[in-house]
Design an enzyme around this catalytic site. Structure first.
Site, mmCIF file in Angstrom:
data_model
loop_
_atom_site.group_PDB
_atom_site.id
_atom_site.type_symbol
_atom_site.label_atom_id
_atom_site.label_comp_id
_atom_site.label_asym_id
_atom_site.label_seq_id
_atom_site.Cartn_x
_atom_site.Cartn_y
_atom_site.Cartn_z
ATOM 1 N N CYS A 114 0.896 -1.152 0.000
ATOM 2 C CA CYS A 114 0.000 0.000 0.000
ATOM 3 C C CYS A 114 0.935 1.201 0.000
ATOM 4 O O CYS A 114 1.551 1.498 1.020
ATOM 5 C CB CYS A 114 -0.910 0.029 1.225
ATOM 6 N N CYS A 117 -0.312 4.040 2.612
ATOM 7 C CA CYS A 117 -0.204 3.824 4.063
ATOM 8 C C CYS A 117 -0.029 2.341 4.339
ATOM 9 O O CYS A 117 1.079 1.828 4.201
ATOM 10 C CB CYS A 117 -1.378 4.423 4.809
ATOM 11 N N CYS A 119 -2.873 -0.323 3.800
ATOM 12 C CA CYS A 119 -4.052 -1.117 3.484
ATOM 13 C C CYS A 119 -3.637 -2.563 3.206
ATOM 14 O O CYS A 119 -2.623 -2.816 2.569
ATOM 15 C CB CYS A 119 -4.797 -0.511 2.301
HETATM 16 FE FE FE Z 1 -3.552 2.120 3.649
#
Ligand code: FE
Length: 208
Positions: A114, A117, A119
């Site tokens: 991700c 961030c 995910c």
């Molecule tokens: Fe994320």
């Protein structure tokens, strides 16, 4: 603003992150969390309980799904082509999140990140490891996937394509690793034991 990025690990940010300062999302998450508690919409303990639940499930659900796909052609076809139906069949709730299952083959190796961030398919794998959330991994796996994989001890031959999949708030990936050679006679439970978290992120491959 999507809440999906903020209902997960940022909530556990009790220590400063690796850059030793809080970023935009960490500060936004704290502000929203404090407001929800202040307004009585959520108790501080609820977040902790949710995180504990994810911690407890770990990658076991994902491993069971992969081992089943290795031993059941009909299920594998469904998992790869209609993953949400496969999750329903397994009773795994994905919520609002769309799952994609990417299959490793003799010609293709898949790895998940991700870039924004952290995910991650939590319902299948639990809480993501710290390295998955690190800026180092997020940036480098896209730019130089083979070098990053090699640091995990995974050397992908030049003849094989490496594909990097970038997760988002609404879209998560699970890698379906290749079933290792020499496991034809193995029971499903034993096969599941080979399927680690990292093999389903795609940074390693299962080996007996
Ligand atoms: Fe994320």
């Amino acid at each position: 603003m999507s809440t999906e990025h903020h209902d997960h690990d940022h909530a556990t940010t009790f220590q400063p992150d690796e850059e030793d300062s809080l970023g935009f999302y960490a500060i936004a998450e704290m502000a929203v969390r404090e407001l929800l508690c202040e307004r009585g919409l959520m108790e501080a303990g609820e977040l902790h309980q949710a995180l504990e639940w994810y911690d407890r499930i770990g990658p076991g659900q994902g491993a069971a799904v992969v081992a089943r796909a290795w031993t059941d052609t009909r299920f594998k076809e469904k998992l790869v082509n209609r993953p949400m139906e496969a999750m329903d069949e397994y009773g795994i709730a994905m919520g609002q999140v769309q799952l994609y299952v990417v299959e490793n083959t003799a010609q293709l190796h898949n790895v998940v990140v991700c870039t924004l961030c952290s995910c991650y398919p939590r319902a299948l794998l639990g809480i993501p490891p710290d390295w998955y959330k690190s800026r180092n991994y997020r940036a480098r796996v896209v730019a130089e996937p083979r070098a990053v994989l090699a640091e995990f001890g995974t050397v992908i031959p030049d003849t094989k394509e490496v594909r990097v999949h970038d997760s988002t708030a609404d879209l998560r990936y699970l890698v379906l690793p290749e079933r290792p050679a020499g496991t034809q006679d193995w029971e499903v439970a034993a096969l599941a034991g080979l399927v680690t978290r990292d093999t389903m992120i795609g940074v390693t491959v299962p080996s007996p």
